[in-house]
Scaffold this motif. Sequence first.
Motif, short mmCIF file in Angstrom:
data_model
loop_
_atom_site.label_atom_id
_atom_site.label_comp_id
_atom_site.label_asym_id
_atom_site.label_seq_id
_atom_site.Cartn_x
_atom_site.Cartn_y
_atom_site.Cartn_z
N ILE A 8 0.86 -1.18 0.00
CA ILE A 8 0.00 0.00 0.00
C ILE A 8 0.90 1.23 0.00
CG2 ILE A 8 -1.92 1.18 1.11
CD1 ILE A 8 -2.58 -1.67 0.24
N LYS A 22 -2.19 -7.75 -2.86
CA LYS A 22 -2.83 -6.51 -3.31
C LYS A 22 -1.79 -5.40 -3.39
CE LYS A 22 -6.32 -3.11 -1.85
NZ LYS A 22 -7.32 -2.78 -0.83
N SER A 24 -1.85 -1.29 -4.00
CA SER A 24 -2.69 -0.10 -4.10
C SER A 24 -1.79 1.13 -4.00
CB SER A 24 -3.74 -0.07 -3.00
OG SER A 24 -4.52 1.11 -3.06
N ARG A 26 -1.81 5.18 -4.09
CA ARG A 26 -2.58 6.42 -4.04
C ARG A 26 -1.67 7.64 -4.08
NH1 ARG A 26 -7.93 5.62 -2.80
NH2 ARG A 26 -8.45 3.49 -2.17
N HIS A 41 -3.99 -1.75 -8.35
CA HIS A 41 -4.89 -0.61 -8.43
C HIS A 41 -4.10 0.68 -8.25
CE1 HIS A 41 -8.57 -3.26 -7.19
NE2 HIS A 41 -8.02 -3.63 -8.32
#
Length: 240
Positions: A8, A22, A24, A26, A41
């Motif tokens: 993340i 996962k 991610s 941002r 993502h």
Amino acid sequence: MEKSSNLIINGSGSYPGGQYRKISIRGEGTIVNNVDCSSFHVYGTSEACENVKTRSAKILGEAEVKGSMEAEEALVMGTMTVGGKAHLKKMKIFGLLEADDRLVGESAVIKGSISVKGDVEYEKFDSSGGFEIKGLLSADTIKIILSFGESTAEEIGGGKISVKRGSWFIPFTNIPLSKRAGFLDAKVIEGDEVYLENTKAAVVRGNSVKIGPGCEIGLVEYREDLIHDPSATIKTKTKV
């Protein structure tokens, strides 16, 4: 490393590749090695220096993959650039996709735009956006709605090919702003069943060929039947 950890990125920095469950992003993230993950993502800005393999790719920000990209499902609502081969099995493009090599998969839905320097190969290709394909566009079924601008391909080949002009509509109404909103330019178009509107092509070949309004065709070669709109321009027609 097993696919049990997540990556993340909310700030900025460089991170190792490997296997993740996962990913991610941002913030602003750089992944320096090959990566294999269940989901990739991007909501911010990302750079993958090598290859990316994932089950689900969702790009709402900006993503650059310098190597190859492989995804079972890909949704691009922002911008994605792939330096190598892009194998996007089920692809939906609402933003912009640029690929420097081949683009392959099963089903493609284009509502934004794609720019591909190599060939594009899908079983089903459905575009109501725009595309620039330097190589061959091939699919069993090709459905193109020319909604805006000019779409180009070196060659187009398929089983059933349908190219129709689209219209811009006044918001919240069915009143079209234009009847000639887009245009297709290709050197060669070849399929079993071919229907064209607003298309410029040097050669069109098919079993059953229908040339609609707004077309400028150099040569049409057909095996069974040819129907053409009186307003279309066809220099040479040949039954083979």
